[in-house]
Design a protein around this motif. Structure first.
Motif, PDB file in Angstrom:
ATOM      1  N   MET A   1      -3.055  -2.958 -16.093  1.00 35.79           N
ATOM      2  CA  MET A   1      -3.864  -4.104 -15.738  1.00 35.79           C
ATOM      3  C   MET A   1      -3.368  -5.324 -16.515  1.00 35.79           C
ATOM      4  O   MET A   1      -3.152  -5.237 -17.708  1.00 35.79           O
ATOM      5  CB  MET A   1      -5.313  -3.787 -16.067  1.00 35.79           C
ATOM      6  N   PRO A   2      -3.175  -6.479 -15.843  1.00 31.53           N
ATOM      7  CA  PRO A   2      -2.701  -7.668 -16.536  1.00 31.53           C
ATOM      8  C   PRO A   2      -3.668  -8.088 -17.641  1.00 31.53           C
ATOM      9  O   PRO A   2      -4.872  -7.919 -17.522  1.00 31.53           O
ATOM     10  CB  PRO A   2      -2.639  -8.742 -15.447  1.00 31.53           C
ATOM     11  N   ASP A  22       4.344  -8.621 -13.763  1.00 31.87           N
ATOM     12  CA  ASP A  22       4.312  -9.410 -12.533  1.00 31.87           C
ATOM     13  C   ASP A  22       5.514  -9.059 -11.672  1.00 31.87           C
ATOM     14  O   ASP A  22       6.610  -8.828 -12.193  1.00 31.87           O
ATOM     15  CB  ASP A  22       4.395 -10.913 -12.835  1.00 31.87           C
ATOM     16  N   THR A  23       5.309  -9.041 -10.368  1.00 32.76           N
ATOM     17  CA  THR A  23       6.414  -8.894  -9.433  1.00 32.76           C
ATOM     18  C   THR A  23       6.359 -10.044  -8.441  1.00 32.76           C
ATOM     19  O   THR A  23       5.337 -10.717  -8.296  1.00 32.76           O
ATOM     20  CB  THR A  23       6.358  -7.556  -8.654  1.00 32.76           C
ATOM     21  N   ARG A  55       1.583  -0.866  -9.639  1.00 28.84           N
ATOM     22  CA  ARG A  55       1.056  -0.562  -8.304  1.00 28.84           C
ATOM     23  C   ARG A  55       2.146  -0.401  -7.252  1.00 28.84           C
ATOM     24  O   ARG A  55       1.842  -0.115  -6.093  1.00 28.84           O
ATOM     25  CB  ARG A  55       0.084  -1.659  -7.866  1.00 28.84           C
ATOM     26  N   ILE A  56       3.396  -0.588  -7.630  1.00 30.63           N
ATOM     27  CA  ILE A  56       4.496  -0.395  -6.675  1.00 30.63           C
ATOM     28  C   ILE A  56       4.797   1.107  -6.617  1.00 30.63           C
ATOM     29  O   ILE A  56       5.344   1.680  -7.545  1.00 30.63           O
ATOM     30  CB  ILE A  56       5.762  -1.181  -7.086  1.00 30.63           C
ATOM     31  N   THR A  60       4.378   2.000  -1.126  1.00 29.16           N
ATOM     32  CA  THR A  60       4.566   0.550  -1.080  1.00 29.16           C
ATOM     33  C   THR A  60       5.993   0.232  -0.675  1.00 29.16           C
ATOM     34  O   THR A  60       6.238  -0.622   0.177  1.00 29.16           O
ATOM     35  CB  THR A  60       4.272  -0.087  -2.464  1.00 29.16           C
ATOM     36  N   GLU A  61       6.934   0.938  -1.295  1.00 26.45           N
ATOM     37  CA  GLU A  61       8.360   0.718  -1.000  1.00 26.45           C
ATOM     38  C   GLU A  61       8.659   0.989   0.472  1.00 26.45           C
ATOM     39  O   GLU A  61       9.359   0.216   1.117  1.00 26.45           O
ATOM     40  CB  GLU A  61       9.222   1.645  -1.866  1.00 26.45           C
ATOM     41  N   ARG A  62       8.126   2.079   1.015  1.00 26.00           N
ATOM     42  CA  ARG A  62       8.354   2.415   2.428  1.00 26.00           C
ATOM     43  C   ARG A  62       7.787   1.325   3.337  1.00 26.00           C
ATOM     44  O   ARG A  62       8.429   0.917   4.311  1.00 26.00           O
ATOM     45  CB  ARG A  62       7.720   3.761   2.767  1.00 26.00           C
ATOM     46  N   GLU A  63       6.594   0.852   3.021  1.00 30.94           N
ATOM     47  CA  GLU A  63       5.978  -0.192   3.840  1.00 30.94           C
ATOM     48  C   GLU A  63       6.778  -1.498   3.774  1.00 30.94           C
ATOM     49  O   GLU A  63       6.950  -2.165   4.795  1.00 30.94           O
ATOM     50  CB  GLU A  63       4.541  -0.426   3.402  1.00 30.94           C
ATOM     51  N   LEU A  64       7.256  -1.841   2.590  1.00 31.30           N
ATOM     52  CA  LEU A  64       8.082  -3.046   2.466  1.00 31.30           C
ATOM     53  C   LEU A  64       9.382  -2.893   3.256  1.00 31.30           C
ATOM     54  O   LEU A  64       9.785  -3.807   3.976  1.00 31.30           O
ATOM     55  CB  LEU A  64       8.384  -3.356   0.994  1.00 31.30           C
TER      56      LEU A  64
END
Length: 182
Positions: A1-2, A22-23, A55-56, A60-64
């Motif tokens: 969490m930031p 951050d990304t 959270r990556i 997430t990678e597949r969806e991107l």
């Protein structure tokens, strides 16, 4: 969490609220690297911040990958220099495909609000920053106009991450645009 930010943190960072983990999703524009007067390479931000690094996931990678594979490569032209207070930039033409890409990402991940909402829910217009910060308002636009128009053929989007203020950004992944048969 930031971590929670303070106004002192923002002052120490020149007002920009980068936090560890951050990304961002960005497009590198090497054709403009020689024009840029910031520590970063020439780029257009598709979405900053994206999701926190933790959270990556593989999903997430597949969806991107699928989202970017369904987006054709983008021919862009940079033909004029514009200003915001403290920022000198190049607007890309056309900018509709970039706006559409950002909207598609936001539709899937609505919690990823451009620039943390500092510039409203839609963020900033697509742009390539040439210079920013103190002294920028005194730089004449004519220092860049001889190199214009600049043409770029965008074939990928990068996922980048930072460890926090002042540490710079590193490439994590590159997602090709218009990948046939994905």
């Amino acid at each position: 969490m930031p971590t929670r930010r303070t106004s002192q943190d923002d002052e120490d960072n020149g007002g920009w609220p980068d936090v560890p983990g951050d990304t961002a999703l960005t497009i590198h524009v090497p054709e403009a690297d020689a024009l840029v007067r910031t520590p970063s390479r020439a780029h257009i931000t598709v979405l900053y911040p994206f999701l926190p690094l933790e959270r990556i996931t593989p999903d997430t990678e597949r969806e991107l990958r699928a989202l970017f594979a369904s987006t054709p490569p983008l021919p862009l032209t940079f033909a004029e220099v514009r200003r915001w207070p403290g920022v000198l930039y190049l607007p890309p033409t056309p900018d509709d495909p970039l706006r559409t890409l950002t909207k598609a990402i936001r539709s899937r991940w609505p919690e990823a609000v451009p620039y943390r909402g500092i510039f409203g829910d839609e963020g900033l217009d697509p742009h390539l920053t040439l210079a920013s910060g103190a002294g920028t308002d005194g730089i004449p636009e004519t220092e860049f106009t001889a190199a214009l128009p600049l043409h770029a053929h965008v074939e990928s989007v990068k996922l980048i991450a930072t460890e926090g203020a002042g540490t710079g950004w590193r490439d994590l992944r590159t997602y090709p645009l218009g990948l046939p048969g994905y």
